[in-house]
Design an enzyme around this catalytic site. Structure first.
Site, mmCIF file in Angstrom:
data_model
loop_
_atom_site.group_PDB
_atom_site.id
_atom_site.type_symbol
_atom_site.label_atom_id
_atom_site.label_comp_id
_atom_site.label_asym_id
_atom_site.label_seq_id
_atom_site.Cartn_x
_atom_site.Cartn_y
_atom_site.Cartn_z
ATOM 1 N N ASN A 1 -27.249 84.887 31.555
ATOM 2 C CA ASN A 1 -28.189 85.904 31.077
ATOM 3 C C ASN A 1 -27.476 86.846 30.120
ATOM 4 O OD1 ASN A 1 -31.023 86.726 31.474
ATOM 5 N ND2 ASN A 1 -30.118 88.666 32.127
ATOM 6 N N CYS B 1 -68.035 77.225 28.478
ATOM 7 C CA CYS B 1 -67.090 76.223 28.973
ATOM 8 C C CYS B 1 -67.536 74.852 28.454
ATOM 9 C CB CYS B 1 -67.078 76.226 30.503
ATOM 10 S SG CYS B 1 -66.325 74.751 31.215
ATOM 11 N N GLN C 1 -40.641 80.397 34.397
ATOM 12 C CA GLN C 1 -41.573 81.518 34.468
ATOM 13 C C GLN C 1 -42.294 81.655 33.137
ATOM 14 O OE1 GLN C 1 -39.657 85.097 36.602
ATOM 15 N NE2 GLN C 1 -37.929 83.974 35.739
ATOM 16 N N ASN C 2 -41.802 80.947 32.132
ATOM 17 C CA ASN C 2 -42.334 81.101 30.780
ATOM 18 C C ASN C 2 -43.631 80.328 30.623
ATOM 19 O OD1 ASN C 2 -40.034 82.561 30.281
ATOM 20 N ND2 ASN C 2 -38.924 80.833 29.371
ATOM 21 N N ARG D 1 -50.523 85.621 21.315
ATOM 22 C CA ARG D 1 -49.299 84.921 21.724
ATOM 23 C C ARG D 1 -49.436 83.412 21.533
ATOM 24 N NH1 ARG D 1 -48.342 87.031 27.567
ATOM 25 N NH2 ARG D 1 -46.524 85.658 27.549
ATOM 26 N N HIS E 1 -45.859 80.082 36.318
ATOM 27 C CA HIS E 1 -46.751 81.173 35.904
ATOM 28 C C HIS E 1 -47.814 80.700 34.929
ATOM 29 C CE1 HIS E 1 -43.451 84.287 37.031
ATOM 30 N NE2 HIS E 1 -44.120 83.862 38.070
ATOM 31 N N GLU F 1 -27.434 89.974 30.136
ATOM 32 C CA GLU F 1 -26.813 91.079 30.881
ATOM 33 C C GLU F 1 -27.011 90.818 32.360
ATOM 34 O OE1 GLU F 1 -29.267 94.223 29.388
ATOM 35 O OE2 GLU F 1 -30.981 93.558 30.578
HETATM 36 C C1 BV8 Z 1 -47.444 87.395 43.693
HETATM 37 C C2 BV8 Z 1 -47.444 85.261 33.168
HETATM 38 C C3 BV8 Z 1 -48.460 87.383 45.758
HETATM 39 C C4 BV8 Z 1 -48.121 86.362 32.438
HETATM 40 C C5 BV8 Z 1 -46.059 86.511 34.678
HETATM 41 C C6 BV8 Z 1 -47.370 95.528 43.576
HETATM 42 C C7 BV8 Z 1 -48.666 95.108 43.312
HETATM 43 C C8 BV8 Z 1 -48.966 93.756 43.037
HETATM 44 C C9 BV8 Z 1 -47.939 92.810 43.036
HETATM 45 C C10 BV8 Z 1 -46.661 93.253 43.297
HETATM 46 C C11 BV8 Z 1 -46.365 94.581 43.561
HETATM 47 N N1 BV8 Z 1 -45.019 94.695 43.762
HETATM 48 C C12 BV8 Z 1 -44.475 93.470 43.635
HETATM 49 C C13 BV8 Z 1 -45.457 92.595 43.366
HETATM 50 C C14 BV8 Z 1 -45.303 91.183 43.161
HETATM 51 C C15 BV8 Z 1 -45.313 90.928 41.666
HETATM 52 C C16 BV8 Z 1 -44.030 91.457 41.085
HETATM 53 O O1 BV8 Z 1 -42.980 90.902 41.336
HETATM 54 N N2 BV8 Z 1 -44.145 92.556 40.302
HETATM 55 C C17 BV8 Z 1 -42.964 93.125 39.690
HETATM 56 C C18 BV8 Z 1 -43.372 93.763 38.352
HETATM 57 C C19 BV8 Z 1 -42.397 94.159 40.645
HETATM 58 N N3 BV8 Z 1 -45.398 89.506 41.528
HETATM 59 C C20 BV8 Z 1 -46.602 88.946 41.419
HETATM 60 O O2 BV8 Z 1 -47.648 89.573 41.327
HETATM 61 C C21 BV8 Z 1 -46.604 87.431 41.469
HETATM 62 N N4 BV8 Z 1 -47.554 87.015 42.418
HETATM 63 O O3 BV8 Z 1 -46.573 88.075 44.125
HETATM 64 O O4 BV8 Z 1 -48.465 86.921 44.427
HETATM 65 C C22 BV8 Z 1 -49.588 86.762 46.426
HETATM 66 C C23 BV8 Z 1 -49.416 86.371 47.726
HETATM 67 C C24 BV8 Z 1 -50.467 85.793 48.366
HETATM 68 C C25 BV8 Z 1 -51.672 85.604 47.700
HETATM 69 C C26 BV8 Z 1 -51.813 86.002 46.376
HETATM 70 C C27 BV8 Z 1 -50.771 86.585 45.716
HETATM 71 C C28 BV8 Z 1 -47.039 86.842 40.142
HETATM 72 C C29 BV8 Z 1 -46.024 87.166 39.112
HETATM 73 C C30 BV8 Z 1 -46.382 86.381 37.852
HETATM 74 C C31 BV8 Z 1 -46.897 87.338 36.811
HETATM 75 N N5 BV8 Z 1 -47.021 86.599 35.537
HETATM 76 N N6 BV8 Z 1 -46.151 85.750 33.576
HETATM 77 C C32 BV8 Z 1 -47.751 86.317 31.016
HETATM 78 O O5 BV8 Z 1 -46.778 85.642 30.629
HETATM 79 O O6 BV8 Z 1 -48.458 86.993 30.251
HETATM 80 S S1 BV8 Z 1 -44.628 87.327 34.982
HETATM 81 C C33 BV8 Z 1 -43.829 87.516 33.507
HETATM 82 O O7 BV8 Z 1 -42.951 88.593 33.669
HETATM 83 C C34 BV8 Z 1 -42.969 86.367 33.181
HETATM 84 O O8 BV8 Z 1 -43.563 85.140 33.463
HETATM 85 C C35 BV8 Z 1 -41.739 86.639 33.984
HETATM 86 O O9 BV8 Z 1 -41.875 86.098 35.250
HETATM 87 C C36 BV8 Z 1 -41.760 88.125 34.092
HETATM 88 C C37 BV8 Z 1 -40.720 88.707 33.182
HETATM 89 O O10 BV8 Z 1 -39.582 88.237 33.695
HETATM 90 P P1 BV8 Z 1 -38.460 87.615 32.765
HETATM 91 O O11 BV8 Z 1 -38.855 86.247 32.377
HETATM 92 O O12 BV8 Z 1 -37.228 87.817 33.554
HETATM 93 O O13 BV8 Z 1 -38.438 88.456 31.449
HETATM 94 P P2 BV8 Z 1 -37.756 89.860 31.265
HETATM 95 O O14 BV8 Z 1 -38.156 90.360 29.925
HETATM 96 O O15 BV8 Z 1 -38.023 90.706 32.483
HETATM 97 O O16 BV8 Z 1 -36.185 89.539 31.257
HETATM 98 C C38 BV8 Z 1 -35.637 88.778 30.201
HETATM 99 C C39 BV8 Z 1 -34.154 88.674 30.474
HETATM 100 O O17 BV8 Z 1 -33.575 87.870 29.460
HETATM 101 C C40 BV8 Z 1 -33.443 90.019 30.445
HETATM 102 O O18 BV8 Z 1 -32.610 90.130 31.579
HETATM 103 C C41 BV8 Z 1 -32.603 89.957 29.169
HETATM 104 O O19 BV8 Z 1 -31.340 90.596 29.325
HETATM 105 C C42 BV8 Z 1 -32.392 88.475 29.010
HETATM 106 N N7 BV8 Z 1 -32.200 88.048 27.635
HETATM 107 C C43 BV8 Z 1 -32.747 88.563 26.506
HETATM 108 N N8 BV8 Z 1 -32.308 87.847 25.442
HETATM 109 C C44 BV8 Z 1 -31.509 86.862 25.912
HETATM 110 C C45 BV8 Z 1 -31.426 86.976 27.300
HETATM 111 N N9 BV8 Z 1 -30.692 86.160 28.063
HETATM 112 C C46 BV8 Z 1 -30.010 85.174 27.430
HETATM 113 N N10 BV8 Z 1 -30.032 84.998 26.096
HETATM 114 C C47 BV8 Z 1 -30.761 85.809 25.308
HETATM 115 N N11 BV8 Z 1 -30.773 85.616 23.977
#
Ligand code: BV8
Length: 243
Positions: free
Chosen positions: A207, A140, A95-96, A63, A113, A209
């Site tokens: 967005n 490192c 988030q990107n 990436r 993130h 959708e």
């Molecule tokens: C935390 C870096 C707590 C990585 C990312 C069970 C177990 C463990 C954790 C959890 C769990 N249940 C819930 C959680 C919490 C978890 C979570 O939410 N999980 C989800 C899957 C349920 N969250 C976490 O773990 C976060 N940390 O909670 O910590 C904690 C508390 C105390 C102490 C310690 C910890 C951390 C989350 C961060 C993870 N890292 N990114 C990498 O990039 O490789 S997340 C990654 O995915 C992205 O950064 C982004 O945040 C996420 C994807 O989201 P989107 O950006 O929305 O992308 P997506 O594809 O989903 O959507 C794109 C949208 O764009 C769509 O709607 C589409 O329609 C639209 N689109 C497409 N084209 C267009 C468009 N819109 C406009 N124009 C277009 N052309």
């Protein structure tokens, strides 16, 4: 675009993978959220890195290389123009992990993130910018340890960066715009709910959708960010001139 546009002082913009889609970067939902044969949630975790560091390094090295082949799109450009021209404050909470907001000219950015072009040492916590591949064999540069280097990225289960700064910005926000995010991942997906609890700012979703959190937004525009964001910024700046 029915809402009467007023001039807002403090604008907070949350962006997700959708804003970079038209630049050619995949979103997390593309290919059903898969990379090679792995679910992204399974590769972007500390457990995956401990289990198979070479696989996770490959995921981020690929990436990082790909990022150098793409450009910001009109949505990134419009947000940079808004920051430059708007009379009040504009901050992007992204988030990107790409650097397309920076390359479009935005300055006030929080990468909650992490960033693809940064790596961190697990031994001495040094953070450095690199466009090159990293591996467990690389020592490192600061402390000489190996294996030590990891992507400076927040994985699932890890705490996002600068949450205090983000909360402070949301408390002062008169306008919260969420762009290109599906509203699946917390805590980012909860920011609009926080805005509604604070009960001050106007909330807008732009967005392709409806997102998971669409019902929390006062105003929604569905379609490509590359078209809708410049239009929305144009209206915001026109309202500034009238104010
Ligand atoms: C935390 C870096 C707590 C990585 C990312 C069970 C177990 C463990 C954790 C959890 C769990 N249940 C819930 C959680 C919490 C978890 C979570 O939410 N999980 C989800 C899957 C349920 N969250 C976490 O773990 C976060 N940390 O909670 O910590 C904690 C508390 C105390 C102490 C310690 C910890 C951390 C989350 C961060 C993870 N890292 N990114 C990498 O990039 O490789 S997340 C990654 O995915 C992205 O950064 C982004 O945040 C996420 C994807 O989201 P989107 O950006 O929305 O992308 P997506 O594809 O989903 O959507 C794109 C949208 O764009 C769509 O709607 C589409 O329609 C639209 N689109 C497409 N084209 C267009 C468009 N819109 C406009 N124009 C277009 N052309």
């Amino acid at each position: 675009m029915g809402y009467m546009m007023t001039s807002y002082e403090n604008i907070v913009i949350l962006t997700g993978a959708g804003i970079s889609k038209e630049s050619g970067l995949n979103t997390f939902r593309d290919n059903g959220g898969l990379w090679e044969t792995h679910r992204v949630e399974e590769v972007a975790t500390p457990e995956a890195f401990a289990r198979d560091p070479a696989l996770v390094h490959r995921f981020y090295n690929m990436r990082r290389q790909n990022l150098q082949t793409v450009e910001p799109n009109p949505a990134h450009d419009a947000l940079a123009l808004l920051e430059a021209e708007h009379k009040g404050n504009v901050i992007i909470v992204t988030q990107n992990v790409d650097n397309l907001h920076e390359r479009a000219g935005s300055k006030n950015i929080i990468h909650m993130h992490g960033e693809l072009l940064k790596v961190r040492c697990r031994a001495c916590a040094m953070v450095m910018v690199t466009e090159n591949d990293i591996s467990d064999e690389m020592p490192c540069p600061a402390c000489g340890f190996a294996p030590a280097l990891r992507p400076h990225i927040v994985w699932f289960g890890e705490m996002p960066f600068q949450m205090d700064d983000i909360e402070e910005a949301l408390l002062k926000a008169d306008l919260f715009i969420s762009i290109g995010t599906s509203g699946n991942v917390y805590p980012a997906a909860g920011f609009v709910q926080m805005m509604r609890q604070i009960g001050r700012g106007h909330t807008v979703e732009i967005n392709m959708e409806p997102s998971e959190g669409v019902s929390y937004f006062h105003e929604v525009h569905h379609g490509p960010a590359g078209t809708l964001v410049p239009q929305y910024v144009d209206r915001l700046l026109k309202a500034d001139y009238k104010a």
